[in-house]
Design a protein around this motif. Structure first.
Motif, PDB file in Angstrom:
ATOM      1  N   LEU A  80       0.826  -1.197   0.000  1.00 48.57           N
ATOM      2  CA  LEU A  80       0.000   0.000   0.000  1.00 48.57           C
ATOM      3  C   LEU A  80       0.861   1.248   0.000  1.00 48.57           C
ATOM      4  CD1 LEU A  80      -2.882  -0.929   2.442  1.00 48.57           C
ATOM      5  CD2 LEU A  80      -3.074  -0.466   0.016  1.00 48.57           C
ATOM      6  N   GLY A  81       2.046   1.148   0.584  1.00 45.39           N
ATOM      7  CA  GLY A  81       2.944   2.301   0.574  1.00 45.39           C
ATOM      8  C   GLY A  81       3.380   2.678  -0.827  1.00 45.39           C
ATOM      9  N   THR A  82       3.417   1.694  -1.739  1.00 44.15           N
ATOM     10  CA  THR A  82       3.782   1.999  -3.114  1.00 44.15           C
ATOM     11  C   THR A  82       2.656   2.685  -3.858  1.00 44.15           C
ATOM     12  OG1 THR A  82       2.993  -0.117  -3.995  1.00 44.15           O
ATOM     13  CG2 THR A  82       5.246  -0.054  -3.171  1.00 44.15           C
ATOM     14  N   LEU A  83       1.430   2.576  -3.328  1.00 43.97           N
ATOM     15  CA  LEU A  83       0.290   3.215  -3.969  1.00 43.97           C
ATOM     16  C   LEU A  83       0.038   4.612  -3.433  1.00 43.97           C
ATOM     17  CD1 LEU A  83      -2.289   0.281  -3.995  1.00 43.97           C
ATOM     18  CD2 LEU A  83      -0.829   1.038  -5.863  1.00 43.97           C
ATOM     19  N   ASN A  84       0.412   4.837  -2.186  1.00 42.52           N
ATOM     20  CA  ASN A  84       0.093   6.097  -1.546  1.00 42.52           C
ATOM     21  C   ASN A  84       1.182   6.408  -0.544  1.00 42.52           C
ATOM     22  OD1 ASN A  84      -1.046   8.274  -0.140  1.00 42.52           O
ATOM     23  ND2 ASN A  84      -3.123   7.491  -0.473  1.00 42.52           N
ATOM     24  N   ALA A  85       1.751   7.587  -0.608  1.00 36.58           N
ATOM     25  CA  ALA A  85       2.859   7.937   0.258  1.00 36.58           C
ATOM     26  C   ALA A  85       2.417   8.237   1.682  1.00 36.58           C
ATOM     27  CB  ALA A  85       3.594   9.160  -0.302  1.00 36.58           C
ATOM     28  N   THR A  86       1.121   8.429   1.921  1.00 35.81           N
ATOM     29  CA  THR A  86       0.622   8.724   3.254  1.00 35.81           C
ATOM     30  C   THR A  86       0.628   7.465   4.100  1.00 35.81           C
ATOM     31  OG1 THR A  86      -1.648   8.305   2.555  1.00 35.81           O
ATOM     32  CG2 THR A  86      -0.863  10.566   2.409  1.00 35.81           C
ATOM     33  N   PRO A  87       0.573   7.584   5.442  1.00 37.55           N
ATOM     34  CA  PRO A  87       0.550   6.400   6.307  1.00 37.55           C
ATOM     35  C   PRO A  87      -0.629   5.493   5.983  1.00 37.55           C
ATOM     36  CG  PRO A  87       1.018   8.378   7.583  1.00 37.55           C
ATOM     37  CD  PRO A  87       0.625   8.824   6.199  1.00 37.55           C
ATOM     38  N   LEU A  88      -0.507   4.245   6.403  1.00 40.43           N
ATOM     39  CA  LEU A  88      -1.519   3.239   6.110  1.00 40.43           C
ATOM     40  C   LEU A  88      -2.905   3.679   6.559  1.00 40.43           C
ATOM     41  CD1 LEU A  88      -1.891   0.318   5.041  1.00 40.43           C
ATOM     42  CD2 LEU A  88      -1.609  -0.447   7.388  1.00 40.43           C
ATOM     43  N   PHE A  89      -3.827   3.764   5.615  1.00 40.25           N
ATOM     44  CA  PHE A  89      -5.233   4.086   5.849  1.00 40.25           C
ATOM     45  C   PHE A  89      -5.440   5.481   6.438  1.00 40.25           C
ATOM     46  CE2 PHE A  89      -6.207  -0.708   6.443  1.00 40.25           C
ATOM     47  CZ  PHE A  89      -5.867  -0.910   5.115  1.00 40.25           C
ATOM     48  N   ALA A  90      -4.445   6.378   6.321  1.00 38.62           N
ATOM     49  CA  ALA A  90      -4.605   7.737   6.836  1.00 38.62           C
ATOM     50  C   ALA A  90      -5.510   8.536   5.911  1.00 38.62           C
ATOM     51  CB  ALA A  90      -3.241   8.422   6.935  1.00 38.62           C
ATOM     52  N   GLN A  91      -6.199   9.517   6.485  1.00 41.39           N
ATOM     53  CA  GLN A  91      -7.062  10.400   5.707  1.00 41.39           C
ATOM     54  C   GLN A  91      -6.282  11.672   5.399  1.00 41.39           C
ATOM     55  OE1 GLN A  91     -10.166   9.270   4.740  1.00 41.39           O
ATOM     56  NE2 GLN A  91      -9.424   7.404   5.688  1.00 41.39           N
ATOM     57  N   ALA A  92      -5.670  11.735   4.222  1.00 44.34           N
ATOM     58  CA  ALA A  92      -4.826  12.871   3.874  1.00 44.34           C
ATOM     59  C   ALA A  92      -5.641  14.138   3.652  1.00 44.34           C
ATOM     60  CB  ALA A  92      -4.011  12.539   2.616  1.00 44.34           C
ATOM     61  N   ASP A  93      -6.831  14.005   3.107  1.00 46.34           N
ATOM     62  CA  ASP A  93      -7.670  15.154   2.791  1.00 46.34           C
ATOM     63  C   ASP A  93      -9.053  14.934   3.391  1.00 46.34           C
ATOM     64  OD1 ASP A  93      -9.111  17.224   1.793  1.00 46.34           O
ATOM     65  OD2 ASP A  93      -8.733  16.799  -0.332  1.00 46.34           O
ATOM     66  N   PRO A  94      -9.403  15.657   4.445  1.00 45.10           N
ATOM     67  CA  PRO A  94     -10.700  15.454   5.101  1.00 45.10           C
ATOM     68  C   PRO A  94     -11.885  15.666   4.187  1.00 45.10           C
ATOM     69  CG  PRO A  94      -9.237  16.781   6.465  1.00 45.10           C
ATOM     70  CD  PRO A  94      -8.593  16.659   5.116  1.00 45.10           C
ATOM     71  N   THR A  95     -11.715  16.472   3.128  1.00 48.44           N
ATOM     72  CA  THR A  95     -12.821  16.733   2.211  1.00 48.44           C
ATOM     73  C   THR A  95     -12.988  15.608   1.194  1.00 48.44           C
ATOM     74  OG1 THR A  95     -11.420  17.955   0.643  1.00 48.44           O
ATOM     75  CG2 THR A  95     -12.413  19.206   2.464  1.00 48.44           C
ATOM     76  N   ASP A  96     -12.028  14.704   1.136  1.00 51.67           N
ATOM     77  CA  ASP A  96     -12.091  13.587   0.197  1.00 51.67           C
ATOM     78  C   ASP A  96     -11.847  12.301   0.971  1.00 51.67           C
ATOM     79  OD1 ASP A  96     -12.252  12.072  -2.094  1.00 51.67           O
ATOM     80  OD2 ASP A  96     -10.230  12.546  -2.781  1.00 51.67           O
ATOM     81  N   ALA A  97     -12.764  11.984   1.897  1.00 50.12           N
ATOM     82  CA  ALA A  97     -12.586  10.853   2.804  1.00 50.12           C
ATOM     83  C   ALA A  97     -12.438   9.539   2.045  1.00 50.12           C
ATOM     84  CB  ALA A  97     -13.768  10.772   3.761  1.00 50.12           C
ATOM     85  N   THR A  98     -11.492   8.734   2.484  1.00 50.98           N
ATOM     86  CA  THR A  98     -11.258   7.425   1.885  1.00 50.98           C
ATOM     87  C   THR A  98     -11.852   6.333   2.769  1.00 50.98           C
ATOM     88  OG1 THR A  98      -9.206   8.140   0.812  1.00 50.98           O
ATOM     89  CG2 THR A  98      -9.513   5.773   1.143  1.00 50.98           C
ATOM     90  N   THR A  99     -12.686   5.510   2.175  1.00 52.93           N
ATOM     91  CA  THR A  99     -13.250   4.361   2.873  1.00 52.93           C
ATOM     92  C   THR A  99     -12.461   3.126   2.460  1.00 52.93           C
ATOM     93  OG1 THR A  99     -15.433   5.378   2.820  1.00 52.93           O
ATOM     94  CG2 THR A  99     -15.335   3.032   3.342  1.00 52.93           C
ATOM     95  N   THR A 100     -11.980   2.377   3.427  1.00 53.90           N
ATOM     96  CA  THR A 100     -11.188   1.185   3.147  1.00 53.90           C
ATOM     97  C   THR A 100     -12.029  -0.057   3.389  1.00 53.90           C
ATOM     98  OG1 THR A 100      -9.144   2.298   3.811  1.00 53.90           O
ATOM     99  CG2 THR A 100      -9.110  -0.111   3.740  1.00 53.90           C
ATOM    100  N   PHE A 101     -12.129  -0.894   2.374  1.00 57.35           N
ATOM    101  CA  PHE A 101     -12.889  -2.142   2.471  1.00 57.35           C
ATOM    102  C   PHE A 101     -11.930  -3.328   2.479  1.00 57.35           C
ATOM    103  CE2 PHE A 101     -15.941   0.803   0.604  1.00 57.35           C
ATOM    104  CZ  PHE A 101     -17.094   0.541   1.330  1.00 57.35           C
ATOM    105  N   LEU A 102     -12.121  -4.232   3.414  1.00 58.34           N
ATOM    106  CA  LEU A 102     -11.425  -5.519   3.438  1.00 58.34           C
ATOM    107  C   LEU A 102     -12.469  -6.576   3.107  1.00 58.34           C
ATOM    108  CD1 LEU A 102      -9.539  -5.123   6.851  1.00 58.34           C
ATOM    109  CD2 LEU A 102      -8.813  -4.297   4.606  1.00 58.34           C
ATOM    110  N   VAL A 103     -12.208  -7.378   2.100  1.00 59.05           N
ATOM    111  CA  VAL A 103     -13.174  -8.391   1.683  1.00 59.05           C
ATOM    112  C   VAL A 103     -12.518  -9.762   1.744  1.00 59.05           C
ATOM    113  CG1 VAL A 103     -14.776  -9.157  -0.119  1.00 59.05           C
ATOM    114  CG2 VAL A 103     -14.271  -6.713   0.142  1.00 59.05           C
ATOM    115  N   VAL A 104     -13.145 -10.686   2.437  1.00 62.18           N
ATOM    116  CA  VAL A 104     -12.625 -12.049   2.548  1.00 62.18           C
ATOM    117  C   VAL A 104     -13.760 -13.047   2.342  1.00 62.18           C
ATOM    118  CG1 VAL A 104     -10.805 -11.390   4.171  1.00 62.18           C
ATOM    119  CG2 VAL A 104     -13.013 -12.187   5.048  1.00 62.18           C
ATOM    120  N   ARG A 105     -13.368 -14.262   2.077  1.00 60.16           N
ATOM    121  CA  ARG A 105     -14.317 -15.372   2.079  1.00 60.16           C
ATOM    122  C   ARG A 105     -14.344 -15.948   3.494  1.00 60.16           C
ATOM    123  NH1 ARG A 105     -13.277 -21.300  -0.730  1.00 60.16           N
ATOM    124  NH2 ARG A 105     -15.295 -22.216  -0.210  1.00 60.16           N
TER     125      ARG A 105
END
Length: 208
Positions: free
Chosen positions: A32-57
């Motif tokens: 994930l660090g290669t995709l985004n330079a911000t810390p893991l699952f951090a919200q870099a921009d409060p106006t553009d909130a990121t929702t993280t989904f984990l999907v498993v069987r």
């Protein structure tokens, strides 16, 4: 002697579980660090909130019975450790014992209820992204639905899981500006599964 052997075996199992969790978390940070330079699952921009989904069987089931095997119960504990480390705030499951059993340890540890869903749909996916904006959400499904859910979240094709594949972990981060997605593995390996191979792990390419 039997007690000593049992104690050594228990210690070995605990060491393996800890090592598995650490390896999985390290993989999440690195990839994930290669995709985004911000810390893991951090919200870099409060106006553009990121929702993280984990999907498993759901974890390993006992034949055709609606319950988990010993291996499945062990996997559910590993998932609980990962979920706590990744700060899961909402949990969704179908109304079966094997899916609810897979996430119950996490729900108990996190003090979070298990929310029941039925047939996944595009509208349902959209409602989750809106309802849980900025949160981390775990969804547990089945061999014929977990990949479908991950595909819908990633705005790409439906993904396949083999009948005997239980270690797939899909991570999809959704915001108004972008969608990032990965397919990883967690817990003990489902090496026998036809689709559980390294070439199918990594970044998921969203639909254009």
């Amino acid at each position: 002697m039997n007690r000593l052997n049992s104690r050594i075996e228990d210690q070995a199992n605990r060491s393996t579980s800890v090592r598995t969790i650490c390896q999985a978390l390290f993989g999440l940070y690195v990839v994930l660090g290669t995709l985004n330079a911000t810390p893991l699952f951090a919200q870099a921009d409060p106006t553009d909130a990121t929702t993280t989904f984990l999907v498993v069987r759901h974890a390993e089931r006992d034949g055709n019975l609606d319950k988990l095997t010993k291996t499945g119960l062990q996997r559910s504990q590993i998932l609980a450790s990962l979920g706590i480390a990744l700060n899961v705030q909402a949990i969704y499951s179908t109304d079966t014992q094997r899916t609810k059993g897979t996430v119950q340890p996490l729900a108990t540890a996190a003090g979070t209820e298990i929310r029941i869903y039925e047939t996944p749909s595009e509208d349902w996916i959209a409602s989750l992204a809106h309802k849980h904006a900025g949160e981390v959400v775990l969804i547990v499904g089945h061999s014929n639905t977990a990949g479908v859910i991950a595909g819908m979240l990633a705005k790409g094709k439906h993904l396949e899981l083999a009948h005997d594949e239980y270690d797939a972990l899909f991570i999809i981060r959704v915001s108004a500006s972008q969608t990032q997605s990965l397919r990883l593995r967690y817990g003990s390996s489902s090496d026998g599964a036809s689709s559980a191979d390294p070439d199918k792990m990594g970044t998921l390419v969203p639909a254009r």
